[in-house]
Design an enzyme around this catalytic site. Sequence first.
Site, short mmCIF file in Angstrom:
data_model
loop_
_atom_site.label_atom_id
_atom_site.label_comp_id
_atom_site.label_asym_id
_atom_site.label_seq_id
_atom_site.Cartn_x
_atom_site.Cartn_y
_atom_site.Cartn_z
N ASP A 89 0.85 -1.19 0.00
CA ASP A 89 0.00 0.00 0.00
C ASP A 89 0.89 1.25 0.00
O ASP A 89 2.12 1.14 -0.11
CB ASP A 89 -0.95 -0.03 1.20
CG ASP A 89 -0.23 -0.04 2.54
OD1 ASP A 89 0.97 0.29 2.61
OD2 ASP A 89 -0.89 -0.38 3.55
N ALA A 90 0.31 2.41 0.17
CA ALA A 90 1.07 3.66 0.11
C ALA A 90 2.13 3.76 1.21
O ALA A 90 3.11 4.48 1.06
CB ALA A 90 0.11 4.85 0.21
#
Length: 155
Positions: free
Chosen positions: A31-32
């Site tokens: 994810d980010a």
Amino acid sequence: MSEETDDAPYSGRIVGNEHRFAVRIYYEDTDAGGVVYHARYLGFFERARFDMLTRVGIDFLATLAADGSAYVVAEAELKYRAPARLGDALTVVSSVGRIRSAGVVVHQRVMRNDQVVVEGRVAVVFVGPDGRPRRQPEAWITAFEAISGGAEARR
């Protein structure tokens, strides 16, 4: 090493009653924040199961091509224990659980060295082209029994 095998895809290995499949975490898996996205573990489990079946001699691709019968996931249960991160080298460890006439339960865990990252249980069922459960080939049941180490009883 011969040229023929130099570019062969990685295919894990059987150690005792377990199949071990190495995975490296890439950007696309995270994810980010650089933490592995939760759903990616199902993909890692799938790759390892596919490879485990192939390594023990279950030619499910030929069966799929011949008559449309295939394994499908009937149930999946995951427990997240610790985050994995970008760049981590992990191992998916798979073992055969309950063997049934129309399917099998596979216990899987993702390890970072000795640490359990994720553990899970996946039940797969052998279905015909109509989508209904059917008996898996006896040779496949025998292959599962050979690597199960006498795990859970066959039913």
